[in-house]
Write an enzyme that holds these catalytic residues in place. Structure first.
Site, PDB file in Angstrom:
ATOM      1  N   ASP A  68       0.862  -1.190   0.000  1.00  0.00           N
ATOM      2  CA  ASP A  68       0.000   0.000   0.000  1.00  0.00           C
ATOM      3  C   ASP A  68       0.893   1.233   0.000  1.00  0.00           C
ATOM      4  OD1 ASP A  68      -1.298  -2.166   2.040  1.00  0.00           O
ATOM      5  OD2 ASP A  68      -2.842  -1.206   0.821  1.00  0.00           O
ATOM      6  N   ASP A 215     -10.768  -4.610  -1.685  1.00  0.00           N
ATOM      7  CA  ASP A 215      -9.758  -4.257  -0.694  1.00  0.00           C
ATOM      8  C   ASP A 215     -10.373  -3.400   0.402  1.00  0.00           C
ATOM      9  OD1 ASP A 215      -7.495  -3.543   0.668  1.00  0.00           O
ATOM     10  OD2 ASP A 215      -6.566  -2.444  -0.968  1.00  0.00           O
TER      11      ASP A 215
HETATM   12  O1  LIG Z   1      -5.558   0.038   0.871  1.00  0.00           O
HETATM   13  C1  LIG Z   1      -5.853  -0.253   1.955  1.00  0.00           C
HETATM   14  C2  LIG Z   1      -6.108   0.775   2.991  1.00  0.00           C
HETATM   15  O2  LIG Z   1      -5.847   2.012   2.433  1.00  0.00           O
HETATM   16  C3  LIG Z   1      -6.021  -1.678   2.264  1.00  0.00           C
HETATM   17  O3  LIG Z   1      -5.083  -2.463   1.541  1.00  0.00           O
HETATM   18  C4  LIG Z   1      -5.989  -2.053   3.671  1.00  0.00           C
HETATM   19  O4  LIG Z   1      -4.689  -1.988   4.139  1.00  0.00           O
HETATM   20  C5  LIG Z   1      -6.513  -3.415   3.884  1.00  0.00           C
HETATM   21  O5  LIG Z   1      -6.427  -3.645   5.220  1.00  0.00           O
HETATM   22  P1  LIG Z   1      -7.591  -4.330   6.019  1.00  0.00           P
HETATM   23  O6  LIG Z   1      -8.815  -3.490   5.834  1.00  0.00           O
HETATM   24  O7  LIG Z   1      -7.758  -5.681   5.373  1.00  0.00           O
HETATM   25  O8  LIG Z   1      -7.091  -4.379   7.392  1.00  0.00           O
END
Ligand SMILES: O=C(CO)[C@@H](O)[C@H](O)COP(=O)(O)O
Length: 281
Positions: A68, A215
């Site tokens: 990310d 996501d």
């Molecule tokens: O892009 C993003 C957040 O900006 C995602 O990739 C989150 O990092 C996913 O994390 P979880 O919601 O699964 O904890």
């Protein structure tokens, strides 16, 4: 049995459900299922040991690893530069993907570097550009392809599906965000399934070879089942994966629930993989 699906854009299509769901409910997946891919986000990983964490995820059986990328501008958080991502390639051969949650300036000036960092030898890396961060999406997605990457386009939760309709010919993937980007551990937004279904309808009806990624808040429960049922086949999970001490268990549970949902065996809220096993037995 044929059923008719009305999409919120006003058009409707006839379709064959892939199978019957539990209690006789018709399966909702439109068209042939695409292979399920489990893609952990490394946000909850141990950043001081990122190479080892990538190896741990590879050993758990994941299909890709997502980095990310946050620039403190497009989103209020700061994460990984291309050097960190490139450095992790020494520790794993699993495919990478990079979600560029960055402003237009940062995307334009650093895209080639991020694409090169994301590509593995002989394996194009998936580079994800946000609709909201790119005024000239054709140029951005074309540049990713020219850099040897596999282009993906992402939509924030409030952004309508129509914003990517005219770039589908340039993409290998569409990412439907199920949280507002910027942080891990947020709650899944259930209304995104209509957007997934609409995009899935375009892909199937036009015979396009495109995966749908989701996501944000995706876990081994009703959330992944609902997304798979709507037509997503690539599942990014951060906290939903790192909640498991044994990451292989997390990967396997996420995959099992998604594959079952593709076959019409959904998982209602409150039920767990054990209820799925009970039905299969
Ligand atoms: O892009 C993003 C957040 O900006 C995602 O990739 C989150 O990092 C996913 O994390 P979880 O919601 O699964 O904890």
């Amino acid at each position: 049995m044929l059923s008719t699906l009305a999409f919120s854009s006003g058009f409707s299509v006839s379709r064959s459900p892939v199978s019957q769901g539990r209690a006789g409910a018709p399966a909702m997946l439109y068209g042939e299922p695409r292979p399920v891919q489990i893609i952990p986000s490394v946000l909850p990983a141990d950043w001081a040991n990122m190479g080892a964490e990538c190896k741990r995820l590879e050993d758990a059986g994941v299909d890709r690893i997502q980095f990310d990328v946050m620039d403190g501008n497009f989103v209020p958080n700061l994460t990984f530069g291309p050097e960190l991502i490139a450095a992790c390639k020494k520790y794993t051969t699993v495919k990478f993907e990079t979600q560029l949650m960055v402003s237009q300036y940062n995307c334009e000036t650093m895209l080639d570097e991020y694409t090169a960092a994301t590509n593995q030898p002989g394996k194009p890396g998936v580079v994800i550009a946000h609709v909201e961060g790119n005024t000239h999406l054709h140029r951005t997605l074309t540049k990713i392809r020219e850099g040897g990457g596999s282009p993906s386009v992402a939509l924030n939760p409030h952004t309508p599906a129509e914003m990517i309709e005219n770039v589908l010919d340039l993409c290998d993937h569409v990412l439907v965000m199920t949280v507002n980007p910027g942080f891990g551990g947020q709650a899944y937004i259930p209304t995104m399934v209509d957007k997934i279904k609409k995009i899935r309808g375009w892909i199937v009806d036009r015979g396009l070879d495109i995966d749908i990624e989701v996501d944000g808040g995706v876990k081994a429960d009703w959330t992944i089942a609902a997304c798979a049922d709507a037509g997503a086949n690539c599942f990014i999970a951060g906290s939903g994966m790192f909640a498991y001490e044994n990451l292989a268990d997390g990967c396997s549970e996420l995959r099992t629930i998604a594959e079952a949902a593709q076959k019409g065996k959904g998982l209602p809220k409150g039920e767990t993989i054990k209820d799925l096993d009970a039905v299969a037995a």
